[in-house]
Scaffold this active site. Structure first.
Site, PDB file in Angstrom:
ATOM      1  N   CYS A 115       0.806  -1.236   0.000  1.00  0.00           N
ATOM      2  CA  CYS A 115       0.000   0.000   0.000  1.00  0.00           C
ATOM      3  C   CYS A 115       0.833   1.279   0.000  1.00  0.00           C
ATOM      4  CB  CYS A 115      -0.938  -0.006   1.207  1.00  0.00           C
ATOM      5  SG  CYS A 115      -1.936  -1.479   1.262  1.00  0.00           S
ATOM      6  N   PHE A 116       1.601   1.519   1.078  1.00  0.00           N
ATOM      7  CA  PHE A 116       2.319   2.795   1.174  1.00  0.00           C
ATOM      8  C   PHE A 116       3.176   3.086  -0.066  1.00  0.00           C
ATOM      9  CE2 PHE A 116       2.378   3.229   6.140  1.00  0.00           C
ATOM     10  CZ  PHE A 116       1.011   3.404   6.115  1.00  0.00           C
TER      11      PHE A 116
END
Ligand code: UGA
Length: 444
Positions: free
Chosen positions: A271-272
């Site tokens: 995600c990040f």
């Protein structure tokens, strides 16, 4: 519960949502184009490790509350569809909408034929304007129906963390829902009220704010991490410096929450890294200086390499050195190695001629597939450490916490420990063993 929903895309977010909804009596139809995944799910196999997921999945498959299929026709009999397909990156880092678009087209074909109202909920992470400019026009064009009248669309981003996916879904900090139609917001809210009994704190807004909130949430958390890793580099340069003391002091200020301020080897995961890059590209496209996001990304990309630099400084040449890596998953309590910092560190060490032994409580198989014969995967932390010249803690699994300095001394050829996640008491360990930790002065 009388609700019946379909969930399109049975990855981390989609499957967890499906399992949780079904476990509380909602009739769920899960759709995924991956036939092998559907076969595995029907056998009760979740394909990834997540606390409680497997057990709950088997239960809801067995009692029929969750049905899974690769055929979109099953959507017809549901009142709403959650789009939970992944939104990967294009080569330049911007968001690739090909999967969300394909899923939207498939749902549109169903809505076109369906007489009853259908609600489409965008759970996938999508860059601002995607719903207004791509999803809704696609739905309207194919169905020849009007959004907000004949069918509805709500943006409802997900904030669950891997490793805590079930818990976070059952106990979210917040729900964000965005739509231009009050009626459609009410419809989704009704589902959540029935599901949670007591509705979690909810922010109701329009499509674009809801989309943006997701990117801002992830970018802010990632920036907190990079900021602290930046501070850790400064702490390492000053005599007696320790980033943990700095953190302790600043977080006594009520305005500074201590969460996500752990200096370490940087953030990884699915995600990040992906979302920050997409956000950066979005800013560039909109003519906004993306420097703040770029610095967060840059600090994160270089953070794992600081460990390799330290090892090179210490040994001069890495040829023939045996290095053990404890922890391979991008964080504890998961077997996920996507964008794991362990991969960056191992690649760099191999390039410099080191031999690698590695161990993770859950991610060994995934890493075996990734590196093949290039590294040795150990079955236990003990066999991993044995005979090595340096050990790096890369992921802070609980089981590593109990390894006392004496054990490292007994097992290693040269007992040198690099604590990349501040797992140990720096004072205690540095008295007994050559101990280096992120954010602790090398002059200690
Ligand atoms: C993250 C967000 O936390 C979720 O809210 C969001 O829903 C999810 O992304 C997503 O967009 O789907 P996740 O990637 O599962 O969740 O993992 P996190 O717990 O956020 O950790 C991310 C990385 O940051 C890990 O590599 C972790 O080791 C690192 N981290 C975390 C630090 O280095 N320091 C910290 O203080 C906290």
């Amino acid at each position: 519960m009388k609700h019946s929903v379909s969930i399109i895309g049975l990855g981390y977010v989609g499957l967890t949502t499906a399992i949780c909804f079904a476990s509380r009596g909602i009739n769920v139809t899960g759709i995924d184009i991956d036939k092998q995944k559907i076969r595995n799910l029907n056998k009760g196999n979740a394909e990834f490790y997540e606390k409680n997921a497997q057990k709950m999945l088997q239960k809801v498959i067995k009692n029929g509350k969750l049905k899974v299929s690769d055929n979109f026709d099953a959507v017809k009999n549901t009142e709403m569809s959650f789009l939970a397909v992944n939104t990967p990156s294009k080569k330049n880092g911007s968001m690739d909408s090909k999967f969300i678009l394909a899923a939207t087209k498939n749902i549109a074909k169903i809505i076109k034929e369906k007489e009853e109202h259908h609600l489409v909920i965008v759970k996938s992470t999508v860059i601002p304007n995607t719903t207004l400019k791509t999803i809704i026009p696609t739905l309207e064009k194919i169905t020849q129906k009007k959004c907000g009248k004949d069918f509805g669309v709500v943006v409802n981003p997900e904030f669950l963390r891997e490793g805590n996916a079930i818990y976070d879904t059952l106990h979210p900090n917040k729900i964000v829902m965005g739509s231009d139609s009050k009626k459609d917001l009410r419809k989704l809210k009704k589902l959540y009220i029935d599901f949670y009994k007591k509705l979690p704190k909810t922010v109701e807004t329009n499509y674009s704010n809801a989309e943006l909130i997701k990117y801002v949430n992830n970018s802010f958390l990632a920036t907190k991490i990079s900021f602290m890793n930046f501070v850790s580099r400064i702490s390492e340069k000053i005599e007696g410096g320790d980033v943990e003391i700095i953190k302790k002091a600043i977080t006594l200020d009520k305005r500074i929450s201590p969460l996500f301020l752990n200096a370490g080897l940087g953030y990884g995961g699915s995600c990040f890294p992906k979302d920050l890059e997409a956000f950066r590209q979005f800013c560039i496209k909109e003519g906004i200086n993306p420097r703040l996001i770029e610095d967060t990304i840059e600090i994160n990309n270089s953070q794992p390499l600081t460990v390799v630099k330290l090892i090179k400084r210490r040994f001069k040449k890495l040829n023939g050195k045996n290095i053990s890596i404890l922890g391979l998953a991008f964080k504890p309590e998961t077997d996920d190695i996507r964008n794991a910092v362990s991969i960056t560190i191992i690649k760099e060490l191999l390039k410099n001629g080191a031999k690698i032994k590695a161990y993770d409580p859950k991610a060994n198989n995934n890493m075996k597939k990734y590196f093949g014969k290039k590294i040795t995967i150990s079955d236990t932390s003990t066999s991993c450490i044995k005979g090595t010249d340096c050990c790096i803690i890369v992921t802070e699994w609980e089981e590593f916490r109990n390894i006392q300095p004496e054990r490292y001394i007994r097992l290693m050829r040269n007992p040198m420990l690099i604590d990349g996640r501040r797992l140990y008491n720096a004072k205690k360990y540095s008295k007994k063993i050559e101990y280096h930790a992120i954010g602790v002065s090398y002059f200690n």
